[in-house]
Scaffold this active site. Structure first.
Site, PDB file in Angstrom:
ATOM      1  N   ASP A   1       0.814  -1.212   0.000  1.00  0.00           N
ATOM      2  CA  ASP A   1       0.000   0.000   0.000  1.00  0.00           C
ATOM      3  C   ASP A   1       0.853   1.270   0.000  1.00  0.00           C
ATOM      4  O   ASP A   1       0.523   2.254  -0.678  1.00  0.00           O
ATOM      5  CB  ASP A   1      -0.929   0.018   1.220  1.00  0.00           C
ATOM      6  CG  ASP A   1      -2.016  -1.037   1.116  1.00  0.00           C
ATOM      7  OD1 ASP A   1      -2.207  -1.595   0.023  1.00  0.00           O
ATOM      8  OD2 ASP A   1      -2.694  -1.306   2.143  1.00  0.00           O
TER       9      ASP A   1
ATOM     10  N   SER B   1     -36.036  -6.056 -12.420  1.00  0.00           N
ATOM     11  CA  SER B   1     -35.920  -6.806 -11.181  1.00  0.00           C
ATOM     12  C   SER B   1     -36.093  -8.288 -11.511  1.00  0.00           C
ATOM     13  O   SER B   1     -36.355  -8.659 -12.664  1.00  0.00           O
ATOM     14  CB  SER B   1     -36.983  -6.352 -10.187  1.00  0.00           C
ATOM     15  OG  SER B   1     -38.273  -6.533 -10.737  1.00  0.00           O
TER      16      SER B   1
ATOM     17  N   LYS C   1     -26.293 -12.935  -4.104  1.00  0.00           N
ATOM     18  CA  LYS C   1     -27.136 -11.752  -4.298  1.00  0.00           C
ATOM     19  C   LYS C   1     -26.609 -10.664  -3.355  1.00  0.00           C
ATOM     20  O   LYS C   1     -26.830 -10.701  -2.159  1.00  0.00           O
ATOM     21  CB  LYS C   1     -28.598 -12.070  -3.982  1.00  0.00           C
ATOM     22  CG  LYS C   1     -29.544 -10.903  -4.236  1.00  0.00           C
ATOM     23  CD  LYS C   1     -30.993 -11.316  -3.961  1.00  0.00           C
ATOM     24  CE  LYS C   1     -31.942 -10.149  -4.226  1.00  0.00           C
ATOM     25  NZ  LYS C   1     -31.690  -9.012  -3.326  1.00  0.00           N
TER      26      LYS C   1
END
EC number: 6.5.1.2
Length: 716
Positions: free
Chosen positions: A60, A108, A145
């Site tokens: 990092d 949807s 999901k």
């Protein structure tokens, strides 16, 4: 290090980079430009290794040093930053999030938590495919999901050009500049990418980052976010992209809305997206039957608490693209996909107190304070009771033993009383706990009628008054309003007009120039159009369209106020627009006669104007503001013509254009049909409306052609 064919060759900033850079003042422009190009290439590669491959090749600190050096070079030598990784730090603040039509519908999908429904889905799939003579095997592509915010991201010639929220599936909010700041969204695709690509992804806030971010909010005196999904949604809808850039968002890509290539299957999509630098989830699987898909769901249910992100079920998709095309979709959902939801987590605890919170919109929400209880690894001490009707339905009171669940998998709710204390349910207050104004019930919900005078709503009301949806007072954004409230310079909108340059110049970050600019802006807002003033007041249920209708029907603010406040002795006993009336029912009838105003909106208007606190604020406000009388005439220049608008216009908002058409006797609708005369096409126009226009032989007009038509017919 394993050979990596995607690794940039001859780039000194890729493997074990030397971050001891020479001072920028020692570089000439050609050297700086070359180094900047190498740094951009290297940073894009490191982003790919970190976010897509999950296998970084540098630490990092080294990455941060490369990024800082690139920023330094771009600033010092004024280098072009278009497409640069440094754009992730955020651009200029936006006035509002514009609407944008998706390149294809973002529908949807059907869902259930019952295994029988999943098996019925499989039977429907197989039956539907048999009817089309499909002779292939039915396999399912299974994926988690994600519990985040769905977005469309568009690439043209490999360059990131646009991002939008799902919205209603057809039109979403343009969040391009905010999504640009998310490190796992590449600004430029890798490899042999398609000419056009619109992908669907889920923006989320990682669990660990969410915990750390909420800790910072609490320590700084701010309310914590209720859950990672709310945090992600609120962050993505910020008007200031620099705020979004400071918050830890990530994304998984999982679908293709449109592309200039064929993938063949959902598994094919999942394989190709990482090749172009688009991050996907590694917990997907292709299975041979529905029972294996059910097993997959149960495995993810067992694993979800150990994941670094929230999931609330799995999505099962017929894998083969040809099979999906044959199955098609209903009006709301594809027939080839199904979400198998997880059960919500539930636990028991004791309610120690119930408090009523007043939101910025005046909605009153009861909250149960409980003994701490662990739910899915999270310690919960409070849960929402939502509204007074739910309290009555549950019969919940202080001291009761209750069962709670994390609705939507994360937000705690009280779902039932397991053992009552015998004292009955909590009695919801008749008066607002923040200002003492009367509480009005609207169906199951409760609202404070204090409006402009309620301290819990004052920040929101002042922000709204000055916002683009109100009087559009430049320089009075969320941060500025918060400063004015904290400094006790403003309590309500009327106080804005009493601010002086000296008052403002003393605030941190302000100077005499910015103070003078704001005072001038406020002076320019002393004679607003009537509909803009009505919208700015923030009357519950009254938006821009309703405000325009009220202005057109009544003509003056005084007429509206008199009609709402009433008079014990009306002049002739007749109920007419703009005339004061004596009783509530008569007042409601006056407003219900206005287009777009029903019983609920009529009551909201009357209650707002009859509230004592609101009347006091309005009295002061009208000492400074003179709302202009509205033009009540309606022309017929566009009579009989129907217009539809798509995309964004330069000279008008969509609402202004529609109002202009309607005032000239025309009609403005939201969808193209055989009755449509013109489709007005602006920037980023949706393809679907243009296709509908072509099918119905509807003439398309550019913005300039639209204006020419208006001028020709005398509507300008």
């Amino acid at each position: 290090m394993t050979a990596d064919p995607s690794r940039p060759s001859a780039n000194p900033h890729v493997e074990s980079p030397d971050t001891d850079f020479a001072p920028v003042e020692e570089l000439d422009e050609a050297t700086a430009r070359e180094q900047a190009d190498q740094l951009r290439e290297a940073i894009r590669y490191h982003d790919y290794r970190y976010y897509v491959e999950a296998d970084p090749v540098i630490g990092d600190r080294a990455y941060d040093a490369l990024f800082s050096r690139l920023q330094e070079l771009e600033d010092e030598f004024d280098l072009d930053t278009e497409g640069s990784p440094t754009q992730r730090v955020g651009g200029e603040p936006l006035d509002e999030l514009e609407d944008v039509e998706h390149v294809a519908p973002m529908g949807s999908i059907d869902q259930s938590g019952e295994v029988e429904d999943v098996r019925e889905f499989d039977e429907r799939v197989r039956r539907g495919l048999r009817e089309t003579d499909y002779d292939g095997a039915v396999q399912y592509f299974c994926e988690p999901k994600f519990d985040g915010l769905s977005v469309e991201v568009v690439y043209e010639d490999g360059e990131f050009v646009r991002a939008a929220t799902r919205g209603d599936g057809e039109v979403g909010e343009d969040v391009t500049e905010n999504v640009r700041t998310i490190s796992s969204v590449p600004q430029r695709l890798r490899g042999e990418y398609p000419d056009f690509l619109a992908v669907r992804g889920e923006v989320y806030m990682p669990r660990e980052a969410f915990t750390a971010y909420n800790r910072e909010r609490v320590e700084s005196g701010e309310d914590p976010f209720a859950n990672p999904r709310n945090a992600a949604a609120g962050t993505l809808r910020q008007l200031d992209p620099t705020i979004t850039a400071e918050r830890p968002l990530a994304v998984f890509f999982f679908g293709v809305l449109d592309a200039s290539v064929d993938f063949g299957s959902h598994a094919g999509i999942h394989e190709r997206l990482p090749e172009w630098g688009l991050r996907v989830c590694d917990r997907t699987r292709v299975v041979d039957d529905i029972e294996a898909a059910i097993d997959y769901r149960n495995e993810q249910l067992d694993a979800r608490d150990a994941l670094g992100y929230e999931i609330d079920g799995v999505v099962l998709k017929v894998d083969d693209g040809d099979a999906c095309d044959r199955l098609g979709a209903t009006s709301r959902a594809p027939r080839w996909a199904f979400a198998y939801k997880f059960p919500a987590r539930k636990e028991e605890t004791t309610v120690r107190d119930i408090v009523v919170q007043v939101g910025r919109t005046g909605r009153l929400t009861p909250v149960a304070l409980m003994d701490p209880v662990e739910v899915g690894g999270v310690t919960v001490t409070r849960a929402s009771l939502h509204n007074p009707s739910l309290i009555e339905e549950l019969g919940v009171g202080i001291g009761d033993r209750v069962r709670i669940k994390r609705a939507g998998d994360v937000i705690p709710d009280v779902v039932e009383v397991v053992e009552g204390n015998g004292d009955g349910h909590f009695e919801f207050p008749d008066d607002c706990p923040a200002c003492g104004s009367q509480v009005e019930r609207d169906g199951p919900m409760a609202f404070c009628t204090g409006g402009l005078s309620c301290p819990a709503q004052r920040e929101r009301s002042v922000e709204h008054y000055a916002s683009r949806a109100g009087l559009d007072i430049e320089g009075l954004g969320e941060k500025a309003v918060e400063q004015l409230l904290d400094a006790d310079l403003v309590e309500n909108a009327a106080d804005l007009y009493e601010l002086s340059v000296d008052d403002l110049a003393e605030l941190e970050g302000w100077g005499e120039t910015s103070a003078r600019n704001l005072v001038d802006e406020l002076d320019a807002a002393r004679e607003p159009e009537l509909d803009e003033f009505l919208t700015a007041l923030g009357i519950p249920q009254v938006g821009g369209v309703t405000a325009r209708n009220l202005a057109h029907e009544f003509g003056t603010f005084e007429a509206i106020r008199e009609a709402a406040e009433g008079d014990d002795e009306p002049s002739d006993g007749q109920v007419t627009l703009g005339e004061a009336v004596g009783d509530d029912e008569a007042a409601f009838e006056v407003f219900e006669a206005v287009p777009d105003v029903g019983p609920v909106v009529a009551r909201s208007i009357v209650d707002f104007f009859r509230d004592g606190g609101n009347r006091a604020v309005l009295s002061r406000l009208l000492d400074h503001v003179d709302p202009q009388a509205a033009d009540q005439s309606t022309g017929d220049a566009l009579a009989g013509l129907t217009f539809v608008f798509t995309g964004s216009l330069d000279e008008y908002t969509r609402g202004d254009a529609q109002e202009l058409v309607e005032r000239a006797g025309g009609s403005a609708t939201s969808s193209v049909s055989g009755n449509t005369d013109y489709l007005v096409v602006g920037e980023n126009a949706g393809q679907r409306k243009r296709e509908d226009a072509d099918e119905n032989d509807v003439e398309e007009l550019s913005e300039s052609e639209f204006e020419a038509l208006l001028a020709e017919r005398g509507a300008l």
